[in-house]
Design a protein around this motif. Structure first.
Motif: not given
Length: 459
Positions: A308-316
């Protein structure tokens, strides 16, 4: 000090030698023995002058050294004084914090007592309301009687009963009004007590946050950051036969050498996007990133499995994707941490990751780093989550998914805590790095990356 008399003695010897030299220069030519004597005296005089100059140099050096030592002593005194004042301030803060805790405890006890009293008052009010209803029914019956009395003249006995009933009803109404006023006052006092408790809790939480912020990484011995070789030898699992990149490291060897989001396809897996970070002359596959708390990591088991999350910001990235990458060979796990004072530290592990049937069990072995280890080594760590699908044994004390063995206090997927966070501070639920025998480190950002170890050594 013993040099000075010797120099004076040599100077006195030099003066007669100079006078004798002038005297014999006026007369006839001196004999060879005399000339040899004068030459020796000249050498002595030159030596005396040299020793005298050396003495002056040593004297200047001693004075200069004394001045430098005085400066050092002065700086040490200032440092000791500052450290002593800081210790006093720390003790005062701890005493105030303890007083606030005691006051909060007393207020909570008082709050419980007031709540119990309020419940008793509410029960009494309900009884009084029931009595009032009954009295109103009696009053309505009396009104009917009064209406009848308006037509028929009542007897003296009936008049007395009516008067006594009216007096009783008025007394009951006054009692009820008084109790209502008491209850209202109690509610106001309860609200005031509740606000005081909230303010004290905010103060205690703020002081705890300040204490955590003082636990910066500067207190730890920082190791030199290794600079890995930029040239790697590709091995099995680094490249695929069909030319598709198996991970970010393989992508780097195809000529892609800029950090960003790219598509990879590990062996036996479907293609998916990852964030590749170029570092140390190679490329790392990032599996977790937290920078500002904009993404809620308190997710379900399915979310942690698929990512989940945005690979350019915060993510898992997702457990299935991580597992598909690590099945291609041996990998290195690197964790990068930053506290709220901007200090950065890292730690690296060799690791193995199990599949879905083992709840993605993780085994670690520390290799290097600049911060004490906070994750169990050589233990089977099962990935657990707050719902039943993950088999979590710590759903309440550890929000978010993480590899747990005995509910350790380190959870890099916990709640994001800022220095201005309000409400009750629960260290077990926040984003902390907590060595087993060390302090809590409140984290501002985290990054977890993996890289093949069957390449040229990264150390």
């Amino acid at each position: 000090m013993k040099i000075i008399p010797v120099l004076l003695f040599l100077a006195l010897l030099a003066l007669p030698a100079a006078a004798d030299k002038d005297f014999f220069s006026v007369g006839s030519a001196a004999s060879p023995e005399t000339k040899s004597r004068f030459a020796m005296l000249d050498d002595v005089r030159i030596l005396a002058n040299g020793l005298l100059q050396l003495g002056h140099g040593l004297k200047d050096f001693v004075h200069k050294t004394k001045g430098q030592m005085n400066d050092i002593f002065q700086k040490l005194y200032i440092f000791d004084r500052s450290f002593y004042e800081l210790s006093l301030q720390t003790n005062e803060i701890k005493e105030e914090e303890e007083q606030l805790r005691q006051t909060t405890a007393r207020l909570q006890i008082n709050n419980e007592e007031i709540k119990n009293l309020s419940k008793e008052m509410n029960l009494k009010i309900e009884d009084l309301i029931q009595n009032k209803i009954q009295l109103q029914e009696q009053v309505w019956g009396l009104e009917d009687k009064v209406t009848k009395l308006a037509i028929f003249q009542p007897s003296v006995q009936e008049t007395k009963e009516i008067s006594s009933l009216k007096a009783f009803v008025e007394q009951q109404d006054n009692d009820i009004k008084q109790l209502l006023r008491i209850v209202e006052d109690q509610h106001v006092q309860l609200d005031r007590q509740h606000n005081q408790i909230m303010e004290l809790e905010d103060k205690v939480n703020h002081m705890e946050l300040l204490e955590l912020l003082e636990n910066s990484f500067l207190g730890e011995q920082q190791e030199a950051e290794p600079i890995p070789s930029a040239v790697h030898r590709p091995t099995a699992g680094t490249y695929r036969a069909d030319g598709a990149a198996a991970d970010c490291t393989a992508l780097y060897h195809t000529g892609v050498q800029a950090s960003g989001v790219y598509t990879i396809q590990p062996n036996g897996s479907e293609a998916f996007n990852v964030y590749c970070e170029m570092k140390f002359g190679t490329s790392w596959t990032v599996i977790q990133k937290r920078v500002d708390g904009s993404l809620d990591f308190n997710q379900t088991w399915d979310a942690y499995t698929n990512g989940f999350g945005d690979l350019n910001e915060e993510f898992w990235l997702g457990l299935k994707k991580i597992y598909s990458i690590t099945q291609q060979g041996n990998y290195l796990l690197r964790i990068e941490l930053q506290d709220w004072k901007g200090n950065r530290r890292h730690i690296e592990y060799s690791f193995s990751l199990g599949g879905p049937s083992t709840n993605f069990t993780l085994q670690l072995s520390r290799m290097s780093g600049s911060i004490p280890n906070a994750l169990p080594e050589h233990a089977r760590l099962r990935f657990s989550i707050g719902d039943t699908a993950g088999g979590s044994s710590c759903p309440q004390s550890h929000p978010g998914g993480w590899w747990q063995s005995e509910c350790e206090e380190t959870n890099l997927n916990g709640n994001y805590v800022t220095p201005r966070s309000r409400g009750r501070l629960d260290r077990g639920k926040g984003l902390y790095w907590k060595p087993k025998k060390g302090r809590y480190y409140l984290l501002k950002s985290t990054k977890i990356m993996i890289h093949p170890t069957d390449l040229k050594s990264l150390d």
